[in-house]
Design a protein around this motif. Structure first.
Motif, PDB file in Angstrom:
ATOM      1  N   UNK A 173       5.655  -5.721   8.226  1.00  0.00           N
ATOM      2  CA  UNK A 173       4.579  -5.943   6.998  1.00  0.00           C
ATOM      3  C   UNK A 173       3.621  -4.836   6.467  1.00  0.00           C
ATOM      4  N   UNK A 174       3.758  -4.301   5.431  1.00  0.00           N
ATOM      5  CA  UNK A 174       3.154  -3.103   5.131  1.00  0.00           C
ATOM      6  C   UNK A 174       1.459  -3.311   5.025  1.00  0.00           C
ATOM      7  N   UNK A 175       0.817  -2.292   5.420  1.00  0.00           N
ATOM      8  CA  UNK A 175      -0.873  -2.193   5.365  1.00  0.00           C
ATOM      9  C   UNK A 175      -1.073  -1.187   4.445  1.00  0.00           C
ATOM     10  N   UNK A 176      -2.406  -0.986   3.912  1.00  0.00           N
ATOM     11  CA  UNK A 176      -2.637   0.184   3.228  1.00  0.00           C
ATOM     12  C   UNK A 176      -2.957   1.398   4.217  1.00  0.00           C
ATOM     13  N   UNK A 177      -2.342   2.508   3.781  1.00  0.00           N
ATOM     14  CA  UNK A 177      -2.615   3.785   4.601  1.00  0.00           C
ATOM     15  C   UNK A 177      -3.927   4.324   4.159  1.00  0.00           C
ATOM     16  N   UNK A 178      -4.237   5.252   5.020  1.00  0.00           N
ATOM     17  CA  UNK A 178      -5.716   5.876   4.926  1.00  0.00           C
ATOM     18  C   UNK A 178      -6.025   6.101   3.405  1.00  0.00           C
ATOM     19  N   UNK A 179      -7.089   5.737   2.612  1.00  0.00           N
ATOM     20  CA  UNK A 179      -7.390   6.174   1.456  1.00  0.00           C
ATOM     21  C   UNK A 179      -6.486   5.544   0.279  1.00  0.00           C
ATOM     22  N   UNK A 180      -5.650   4.597   0.612  1.00  0.00           N
ATOM     23  CA  UNK A 180      -4.765   3.874  -0.350  1.00  0.00           C
ATOM     24  C   UNK A 180      -5.589   3.599  -1.595  1.00  0.00           C
ATOM     25  N   UNK A 181      -6.805   2.740  -1.159  1.00  0.00           N
ATOM     26  CA  UNK A 181      -7.711   2.313  -2.221  1.00  0.00           C
ATOM     27  C   UNK A 181      -8.844   3.272  -2.631  1.00  0.00           C
ATOM     28  N   UNK A 182      -8.774   4.416  -2.296  1.00  0.00           N
ATOM     29  CA  UNK A 182      -9.736   5.495  -2.770  1.00  0.00           C
ATOM     30  C   UNK A 182     -11.082   5.382  -2.011  1.00  0.00           C
ATOM     31  N   UNK A 183     -11.109   4.602  -0.761  1.00  0.00           N
ATOM     32  CA  UNK A 183     -12.339   4.258  -0.369  1.00  0.00           C
ATOM     33  C   UNK A 183     -12.933   3.363  -0.727  1.00  0.00           C
ATOM     34  N   UNK A 184     -12.363   2.395  -1.624  1.00  0.00           N
ATOM     35  CA  UNK A 184     -13.189   1.238  -2.154  1.00  0.00           C
ATOM     36  C   UNK A 184     -13.019   0.165  -1.317  1.00  0.00           C
ATOM     37  N   UNK A 185     -12.190  -0.071  -0.215  1.00  0.00           N
ATOM     38  CA  UNK A 185     -11.990  -1.104   0.484  1.00  0.00           C
ATOM     39  C   UNK A 185     -12.249  -0.568   1.936  1.00  0.00           C
ATOM     40  N   UNK A 186     -13.015  -1.280   2.805  1.00  0.00           N
ATOM     41  CA  UNK A 186     -13.274  -0.811   4.389  1.00  0.00           C
ATOM     42  C   UNK A 186     -11.805  -0.654   5.019  1.00  0.00           C
ATOM     43  N   UNK A 187     -11.659   0.550   5.529  1.00  0.00           N
ATOM     44  CA  UNK A 187     -10.427   0.642   6.427  1.00  0.00           C
ATOM     45  C   UNK A 187     -10.172  -0.414   7.285  1.00  0.00           C
ATOM     46  N   UNK A 188      -9.029  -1.221   7.341  1.00  0.00           N
ATOM     47  CA  UNK A 188      -8.523  -2.102   8.526  1.00  0.00           C
ATOM     48  C   UNK A 188      -9.322  -3.576   8.325  1.00  0.00           C
ATOM     49  N   UNK A 189     -10.091  -3.653   7.291  1.00  0.00           N
ATOM     50  CA  UNK A 189     -10.891  -5.121   7.186  1.00  0.00           C
ATOM     51  C   UNK A 189      -9.911  -6.055   7.067  1.00  0.00           C
ATOM     52  N   UNK A 190      -8.963  -5.852   6.200  1.00  0.00           N
ATOM     53  CA  UNK A 190      -8.075  -6.861   5.766  1.00  0.00           C
ATOM     54  C   UNK A 190      -7.066  -7.070   7.081  1.00  0.00           C
TER      55      UNK A 190
END
Length: 423
Positions: A173-190
């Motif tokens: 299962x892929x998860x967003x890498x650091x800064x994938x959303x440009x800082x808009x989404x909190x890291x690891x929240x999902x």
């Protein structure tokens, strides 16, 4: 006539070799010799190497210290092929790796020789994590690259490479890498939310696999605090943390392991590429002692005991990793590359830069410009490759041992190529 004094008709490659070949299309010449940071083709033209075997030649081509040790070993009829039999060459490597690398860093890792390549090391890591935990799912990250065999492809992000598998790639299962959303989404929240939600549909993972710097993915650098948060999350959730250091290990980011700067201790680490020090195939899967649940022969490979590679690897560790001089040099040269790239970004619109140590990327808003810059650089005698999902990044991987003069020369060629393409 000696082999290297002979010439080859370059049409033989197109006529007989598979269409799968790639690097030779970007650098259309026939190479014959190499030394230090330079390659020579059969016409006698020299090329400065900012590619270094995709990170397999951190110490340059044919380093005299490793070459001498290898020639001595071969001339004395030292064992070449040994499977996992005990040999003097392997024993000396294990002793030296423990003394120079593991003990000074307080790392209690067992060493597995899974096969000769990076993807072999990753496959062993994934299998071990599943065996230890009894779980199937692996968490990977967007734009990750971990190898070309099926298990490694399942945790790789690139759609073109994944498509080559020809079958569904499951249990990852892929998860967003650091800064994938440009800082808009909190890291690891999902990630944390779905782990806690019984209705999320996420199978409890055996492990998370991550690169601290995604080389093939476009020189995406994970912040130290992001890596620490990931490590802490894995510890809290009883999930194993695998760091793929195949390309970024062996000093590429400065320290021997790329995760050292973050102050974390992964459960499993994969190494290959430059671990032999000479470009010879060798790979290691390292893991904490309590994870060593393998039964004899449960994971093996015919070429897991490449003894000439043990010889050069041992001399590499003795020569370069007895103190921190190489680490300091890598940081200094990495800063020089960063400064040069920053200057280009200030001069021209539409480019930016990112990287760590001596893996640095020049990112183009217009993706096709990166390939044009590399083509121009090749014409001027410099090898550099592109990376990223759209090949939009000029990725530099010079030998760590490159002289400052050669580094400056290569950066000047690259600057001229950028000017030619977008100036």
């Amino acid at each position: 006539m000696k082999l290297l004094d002979q010439t080859v008709d370059d049409s033989v490659f197109a006529q007989h070799e598979s269409e799968v070949r790639s690097y030779c299309r970007s650098w259309p010449t026939v190479f014959t010799r190499a030394s230090g940071s330079w390659l020579t083709d059969q016409s006698g033209r020299q090329y400065l190497d900012f590619f270094a075997g995709a990170g397999s030649l951190n110490y340059g081509h044919n380093h005299p210290v490793m070459k001498s040790a290898l020639l001595d070993y071969i001339s004395e009829d030292g064992i070449t092929h040994g499977l996992d039999m005990a040999t003097v060459a392997k024993g000396r490597f294990i002793e030296t790796f423990a003394e120079k690398i593991l003990v000074p860093r307080g790392l209690d890792y067992k060493i597995q020789f899974p096969g000769p390549t990076g993807t072999n090391a990753v496959e062993a890591a994934l299998k071990l994590a599943r065996k230890v935990t009894g779980r199937e799912s692996i968490i990977s990250f967007t734009n990750a690259f971990h190898g070309m065999t099926l298990g490694s492809l399942s945790v790789t992000g690139n759609s073109m490479k994944r498509a080559g598998a020809g079958i569904p790639l499951v249990h990852a299962t892929p998860m967003p890498f650091d800064n994938y959303f440009g800082g808009v989404v909190e890291d690891f929240a999902w990630f944390e939310r779905v782990l806690d939600d019984s209705g999320s549909g996420l199978n409890r993972p055996a492990a998370v696999i991550v690169e601290t710097v995604q080389g093939e993915g476009g020189v995406n650098v994970a912040r130290a605090e992001w890596l620490r948060a990931l490590s802490e999350l894995c510890q809290r959730r009883d999930i194993l943390l695998i760091v793929d250091d195949v390309q970024m290990g062996c000093g590429r980011t400065g320290e021997f392991f790329s995760f050292e700067a973050a102050g974390i201790t992964p459960d499993i680490v994969t190494l290959s590429k430059s671990i032999s020090g000479y470009g010879l195939p060798l790979a290691l899967t390292l893991f904490k002692s309590d994870l060593d649940v393998w039964t004899p022969g449960e994971h093996n490979g015919t070429f897991r005991g490449n003894n000439p590679a043990f010889v050069t690897a041992t001399r590499t560790l003795e020569h370069f990793w007895s103190d921190d001089s190489l680490t300091r040099d890598v940081h200094a040269k990495g800063q020089a590359i960063h400064d040069a790239f920053t200057g280009l970004c200030e001069t021209y619109d539409g480019i930016s830069t990112r990287g760590r140590g001596m893996v640095q990327g020049l990112v183009f808003d217009e993706p096709t410009a990166a390939g044009k810059v590399c083509a121009s650089a090749f014409g001027a005698g410099l090898l550099a490759e592109t990376s990223g999902p759209s090949d939009e990044v000029v990725k530099l991987l010079p030998p760590l041992t490159i002289s400052h003069d050669d580094l400056d020369r290569g950066l000047a060629i690259l600057a001229d190529s950028v000017k030619e393409v977008i100036g």
